[in-house]
Design a protein around this motif. Structure first.
Motif, PDB file in Angstrom:
ATOM      1  N   LEU A   3       0.850  -1.192   0.000  1.00 24.39           N
ATOM      2  CA  LEU A   3       0.000   0.000   0.000  1.00 24.39           C
ATOM      3  C   LEU A   3       0.876   1.228   0.000  1.00 24.39           C
ATOM      4  N   THR A   4       0.444   2.239  -0.705  1.00 26.05           N
ATOM      5  CA  THR A   4       1.211   3.468  -0.801  1.00 26.05           C
ATOM      6  C   THR A   4       0.336   4.659  -0.405  1.00 26.05           C
ATOM      7  N   LEU A   5       0.958   5.711   0.047  1.00 27.20           N
ATOM      8  CA  LEU A   5       0.226   6.919   0.408  1.00 27.20           C
ATOM      9  C   LEU A   5       0.227   7.932  -0.725  1.00 27.20           C
ATOM     10  N   THR A   6       0.840   7.593  -1.852  1.00 25.88           N
ATOM     11  CA  THR A   6       0.822   8.473  -3.010  1.00 25.88           C
ATOM     12  C   THR A   6      -0.616   8.674  -3.466  1.00 25.88           C
ATOM     13  N   GLY A   7      -0.976   9.907  -3.738  1.00 26.46           N
ATOM     14  CA  GLY A   7      -2.330  10.203  -4.201  1.00 26.46           C
ATOM     15  C   GLY A   7      -3.374  10.183  -3.101  1.00 26.46           C
ATOM     16  N   LEU A   8      -2.946  10.294  -1.863  1.00 32.79           N
ATOM     17  CA  LEU A   8      -3.871  10.244  -0.733  1.00 32.79           C
ATOM     18  C   LEU A   8      -4.973  11.287  -0.854  1.00 32.79           C
ATOM     19  N   ARG A   9      -4.642  12.471  -1.345  1.00 37.33           N
ATOM     20  CA  ARG A   9      -5.648  13.540  -1.398  1.00 37.33           C
ATOM     21  C   ARG A   9      -6.789  13.234  -2.363  1.00 37.33           C
ATOM     22  N   GLN A  10      -6.598  12.310  -3.309  1.00 32.61           N
ATOM     23  CA  GLN A  10      -7.667  11.946  -4.225  1.00 32.61           C
ATOM     24  C   GLN A  10      -8.585  10.853  -3.665  1.00 32.61           C
ATOM     25  N   ARG A  11      -8.192  10.254  -2.575  1.00 29.77           N
ATOM     26  CA  ARG A  11      -9.002   9.171  -2.007  1.00 29.77           C
ATOM     27  C   ARG A  11     -10.218   9.730  -1.273  1.00 29.77           C
ATOM     28  N   GLU A  50       2.368  18.176  15.105  1.00 31.19           N
ATOM     29  CA  GLU A  50       3.222  17.381  14.212  1.00 31.19           C
ATOM     30  C   GLU A  50       2.381  16.678  13.153  1.00 31.19           C
ATOM     31  N   ALA A  51       1.224  16.180  13.559  1.00 32.19           N
ATOM     32  CA  ALA A  51       0.331  15.492  12.624  1.00 32.19           C
ATOM     33  C   ALA A  51      -0.168  16.446  11.540  1.00 32.19           C
ATOM     34  N   ARG A  52      -0.375  17.708  11.897  1.00 31.24           N
ATOM     35  CA  ARG A  52      -0.808  18.695  10.890  1.00 31.24           C
ATOM     36  C   ARG A  52       0.278  18.886   9.823  1.00 31.24           C
ATOM     37  N   HIS A  53       1.529  18.914  10.242  1.00 30.12           N
ATOM     38  CA  HIS A  53       2.634  19.021   9.278  1.00 30.12           C
ATOM     39  C   HIS A  53       2.696  17.779   8.392  1.00 30.12           C
ATOM     40  N   LEU A  54       2.564  16.625   8.994  1.00 27.69           N
ATOM     41  CA  LEU A  54       2.593  15.372   8.237  1.00 27.69           C
ATOM     42  C   LEU A  54       1.429  15.302   7.263  1.00 27.69           C
ATOM     43  N   ALA A  55       0.238  15.681   7.697  1.00 25.19           N
ATOM     44  CA  ALA A  55      -0.938  15.669   6.822  1.00 25.19           C
ATOM     45  C   ALA A  55      -0.734  16.614   5.642  1.00 25.19           C
ATOM     46  N   ALA A  56      -0.177  17.774   5.902  1.00 28.83           N
ATOM     47  CA  ALA A  56       0.078  18.731   4.804  1.00 28.83           C
ATOM     48  C   ALA A  56       1.041  18.115   3.795  1.00 28.83           C
ATOM     49  N   TYR A  57       2.072  17.456   4.279  1.00 23.18           N
ATOM     50  CA  TYR A  57       3.024  16.795   3.376  1.00 23.18           C
ATOM     51  C   TYR A  57       2.336  15.698   2.568  1.00 23.18           C
ATOM     52  N   LEU A  58       1.570  14.856   3.226  1.00 22.44           N
ATOM     53  CA  LEU A  58       0.895  13.749   2.542  1.00 22.44           C
ATOM     54  C   LEU A  58      -0.085  14.256   1.495  1.00 22.44           C
ATOM     55  N   ASN A  59      -0.727  15.360   1.743  1.00 23.18           N
ATOM     56  CA  ASN A  59      -1.676  15.907   0.767  1.00 23.18           C
ATOM     57  C   ASN A  59      -1.008  16.543  -0.419  1.00 23.18           C
ATOM     58  N   GLU A  60       0.310  16.736  -0.365  1.00 18.96           N
ATOM     59  CA  GLU A  60       1.058  17.264  -1.509  1.00 18.96           C
ATOM     60  C   GLU A  60       1.532  16.154  -2.435  1.00 18.96           C
ATOM     61  N   GLN A  61       1.529  14.938  -1.972  1.00 25.13           N
ATOM     62  CA  GLN A  61       2.070  13.822  -2.747  1.00 25.13           C
ATOM     63  C   GLN A  61       1.104  13.352  -3.806  1.00 25.13           C
TER      64      GLN A  61
END
Length: 61
Positions: A3-11, A50-61
């Protein structure tokens, strides 16, 4: 299958259980068992800030 987190924002859902919104992603990162007690996602021990920073990063991928 990996499983990958790439494209998480489209899910539509996070972890298959909650709507994919920025706030829900933060809460999922902090405490996934709150939404899905049997999830394989471990409690991370990171703060909400910290989770807010991580979420922002994940939503850019």
């Amino acid at each position: 299958m990996a499983l990958t987190l790439t494209g998480l924002r489209q899910r539509v859902y996070i972890g298959g259980v909650i709507n994919n919104t920025p706030d829900n992603l933060v809460q999922w990162i902090v405490s996934p068992q709150r939404f899905s007690p049997r999830t394989a996602m471990p409690t991370t021990g990171i703060s909400e800030a910290e989770a807010r920073h991580l979420a922002a990063y994940l939503n850019e991928q």
